[in-house]
Design a protein around this motif. Sequence first.
Motif, mmCIF file in Angstrom:
data_model
loop_
_atom_site.group_PDB
_atom_site.id
_atom_site.type_symbol
_atom_site.label_atom_id
_atom_site.label_comp_id
_atom_site.label_asym_id
_atom_site.label_seq_id
_atom_site.Cartn_x
_atom_site.Cartn_y
_atom_site.Cartn_z
ATOM 1 N N ASN A 1 26.713 14.661 -84.271
ATOM 2 C CA ASN A 1 26.637 15.358 -82.986
ATOM 3 C C ASN A 1 27.721 14.808 -82.067
ATOM 4 O O ASN A 1 28.446 13.872 -82.441
ATOM 5 C CB ASN A 1 25.242 15.195 -82.360
ATOM 6 C CG ASN A 1 24.830 13.742 -82.268
ATOM 7 O OD1 ASN A 1 25.469 12.938 -81.601
ATOM 8 N ND2 ASN A 1 23.754 13.389 -82.971
ATOM 9 N N HIS B 1 19.520 21.867 -82.879
ATOM 10 C CA HIS B 1 19.967 21.681 -81.501
ATOM 11 C C HIS B 1 19.250 20.508 -80.843
ATOM 12 O O HIS B 1 19.873 19.637 -80.229
ATOM 13 C CB HIS B 1 19.724 22.976 -80.726
ATOM 14 C CG HIS B 1 20.332 23.007 -79.361
ATOM 15 N ND1 HIS B 1 19.675 22.536 -78.250
ATOM 16 C CD2 HIS B 1 21.544 23.445 -78.926
ATOM 17 C CE1 HIS B 1 20.449 22.690 -77.189
ATOM 18 N NE2 HIS B 1 21.588 23.241 -77.570
ATOM 19 N N GLU B 2 17.944 20.469 -80.971
ATOM 20 C CA GLU B 2 17.164 19.451 -80.262
ATOM 21 C C GLU B 2 17.203 18.091 -80.954
ATOM 22 O O GLU B 2 17.164 17.053 -80.292
ATOM 23 C CB GLU B 2 15.722 19.923 -80.087
ATOM 24 C CG GLU B 2 15.634 21.147 -79.181
ATOM 25 C CD GLU B 2 14.219 21.482 -78.755
ATOM 26 O OE1 GLU B 2 13.370 20.577 -78.745
ATOM 27 O OE2 GLU B 2 13.972 22.654 -78.429
ATOM 28 N N MET B 3 17.276 18.076 -82.290
ATOM 29 C CA MET B 3 17.340 16.816 -83.016
ATOM 30 C C MET B 3 18.780 16.330 -83.190
ATOM 31 O O MET B 3 19.027 15.275 -83.763
ATOM 32 C CB MET B 3 16.677 16.960 -84.388
ATOM 33 C CG MET B 3 15.208 17.310 -84.317
ATOM 34 S SD MET B 3 14.275 16.031 -83.424
ATOM 35 C CE MET B 3 12.645 16.806 -83.379
ATOM 36 N N GLN B 4 19.744 17.158 -82.717
ATOM 37 C CA GLN B 4 21.164 16.803 -82.758
ATOM 38 C C GLN B 4 21.627 16.510 -84.185
ATOM 39 O O GLN B 4 22.244 15.483 -84.480
ATOM 40 C CB GLN B 4 21.441 15.614 -81.843
ATOM 41 C CG GLN B 4 21.142 15.878 -80.373
ATOM 42 C CD GLN B 4 22.059 16.956 -79.774
ATOM 43 O OE1 GLN B 4 23.253 16.746 -79.633
ATOM 44 N NE2 GLN B 4 21.503 18.094 -79.435
ATOM 45 N N HIS C 1 27.219 21.037 -79.268
ATOM 46 C CA HIS C 1 26.403 19.854 -79.535
ATOM 47 C C HIS C 1 26.544 19.290 -80.943
ATOM 48 O O HIS C 1 26.629 18.071 -81.109
ATOM 49 C CB HIS C 1 24.926 20.165 -79.277
ATOM 50 C CG HIS C 1 24.563 20.292 -77.840
ATOM 51 N ND1 HIS C 1 24.840 21.430 -77.102
ATOM 52 C CD2 HIS C 1 23.953 19.439 -76.984
ATOM 53 C CE1 HIS C 1 24.414 21.261 -75.860
ATOM 54 N NE2 HIS C 1 23.869 20.062 -75.763
ATOM 55 N N SER D 1 15.618 33.200 -77.777
ATOM 56 C CA SER D 1 15.448 31.750 -77.963
ATOM 57 C C SER D 1 16.453 31.163 -78.959
ATOM 58 O O SER D 1 16.312 30.016 -79.377
ATOM 59 C CB SER D 1 14.024 31.454 -78.451
ATOM 60 O OG SER D 1 13.752 32.136 -79.665
ATOM 61 N N ARG E 1 17.044 25.826 -83.568
ATOM 62 C CA ARG E 1 16.553 25.046 -82.433
ATOM 63 C C ARG E 1 16.287 23.598 -82.848
ATOM 64 O O ARG E 1 16.519 22.666 -82.072
ATOM 65 C CB ARG E 1 15.278 25.682 -81.877
ATOM 66 C CG ARG E 1 15.514 27.040 -81.211
ATOM 67 C CD ARG E 1 14.236 27.615 -80.658
ATOM 68 N NE ARG E 1 13.668 26.757 -79.611
ATOM 69 C CZ ARG E 1 12.450 26.898 -79.117
ATOM 70 N NH1 ARG E 1 11.646 27.843 -79.569
ATOM 71 N NH2 ARG E 1 12.025 26.088 -78.166
ATOM 72 N N TYR E 2 15.818 23.409 -84.070
ATOM 73 C CA TYR E 2 15.577 22.053 -84.578
ATOM 74 C C TYR E 2 16.896 21.282 -84.634
ATOM 75 O O TYR E 2 16.975 20.124 -84.200
ATOM 76 C CB TYR E 2 14.935 22.129 -85.960
ATOM 77 C CG TYR E 2 14.383 20.817 -86.463
ATOM 78 C CD1 TYR E 2 13.047 20.484 -86.260
ATOM 79 C CD2 TYR E 2 15.190 19.902 -87.148
ATOM 80 C CE1 TYR E 2 12.527 19.277 -86.717
ATOM 81 C CE2 TYR E 2 14.692 18.699 -87.607
ATOM 82 C CZ TYR E 2 13.355 18.391 -87.398
ATOM 83 O OH TYR E 2 12.850 17.187 -87.848
#
Length: 526
Positions: free
Chosen positions: A258, A124-127, A166, A157, A121-122
């Motif tokens: 990304n 994914h969100e921080m690209q 991404h 999740s 998730r890190y």
Amino acid sequence: MNETKAQPLEERYTELTGRRQSALQMGGTEAIQKNRERGRLNVRERIKFLADPNSFHEMGALAGKGRYDKEGNFESFTPSNAVIGTCRLDGRRTVLSADDFTIRGGSSESTVSDKWIYAERYAHEMQLPLVRLVDTAGGSVKLLEQQQSTKIPGYSSWPSISLLSHVPVVGVALGACAGLGAIKVAASHFSVMVRDASQVFAGGPPVVKQGIGVEIDKETLGGWKVHVRQSGVVNNVADSEQEAFAQVRAFLSYLPPNVFEPPARKASVEPSRDQTAWLDQAIPEDRRRIYDPRKILRAVVDEGSLFEIAPIFGNSTITVLARIDGHVVGLFANDPRVMGGAMTSAAAGKTERFVDLCDTFHIPIVNFVDQPGVMFGLEAERAGTMRDAIRAIAAIEQASVPWMSIMIRRAFGVGGGMHGPKHGPEGRSLNHRVAWPTARWGSIPIEGGVTAAYRRDIEAAADPVARRDELEAYYHRLSSPFRTAERFGITDIIRPSETRATICDWLGDAVAMCGRQTGLKKRGLR
């Protein structure tokens, strides 16, 4: 009322230090020694070899299982068998998620799942790019005893599929990767395994024996010969863990962090003049003779920049990341030494995945075309070759990156028609197409076509071979690429030695276009 005295601050710091030291000890001295005796690195040695020096910043080192006395005082700590954090690979920020086999065999169900999911998730969100170092025995029924309940399979999740749209994702198989471990390796843009030391399978030998009554060893079930050579589940094989890590770094060097950024340009190192001049003799005049397509690619790209993906699987088609004039490009080539270069089922699947990779990360594509057509015959039909070719065609048509086709020898039939996009997304289908004078194209090859169309004429001739040769020569004159150029069916015909300069002229515009296309891709049904 009596108040419980708080733990002094210095004791807390001491406990923190002790817990951190326990995390570094992994599964303990005995487990580490057993791992070493099998000739394998432990998880922290792997991170040290992969990451830039002193760049790994660990997250969640304190996750695991603590032991306490009857009064609730801390006694000891066993860390989770997932090690996660951020690091730099050749200076680029990257997220690492690694399994520690010295703790419960790296079991995916004996760990703290929130921890490795957090790493994903890190990313994914921080690209940021994600690298998974996978060495896990998969699930365990002992989890039932620990939790006194079971669970519905899956991790709600975990952004496993969204990640692929991404950021670059790499899976490295470093041991027996079963179940979830197999998914972590395969659900990636690039995967690599270690020869005779790592395996990938949905269920290991005990599961196979119990489920279907077949006794089989790990290597036969899911070793590199199965997945790198035959199934294509894993892209590349390495002779050691260190070589696998070198391949990871090489692959990521061509990718942006990304999809919202273009690949970085590097300094260009041109091939030698001798290499460039040799291209004019690269294609044999005898159309039945073969040649080395990789030698052609090396004569065109920046010196030392070829990185081949899946060189063993579907190897009638070659897929390569490289640099030309410092820019990243995705290269296709057909290998006439393997199935004549035909489009097999495996080659079609390989084509589809490579087009998707380049399109997702905005990498222009250059195709060196020598395609005799879609593979035919009983085995090809049983393999569903035409179905897979159609999926590859869909990938080509759905790609929006700039595309250049260099027709170097053959382009026949459906396979030949797959050399580049014809329609494209939103009507954008410009395939910048040039040819070498050695190129020929059409619905079917002249040699086989003449034999089929003039069978009776040839058989009735006084000299059948001479008559066939006469007819083939006639049709070869009609199929001259210069006749196509007269009708602007080909943008240009160039000397092979002019290929690099021609690509460089186009590539500046192509890279600029890719820079305007950054972001997520939208593709229809395939």
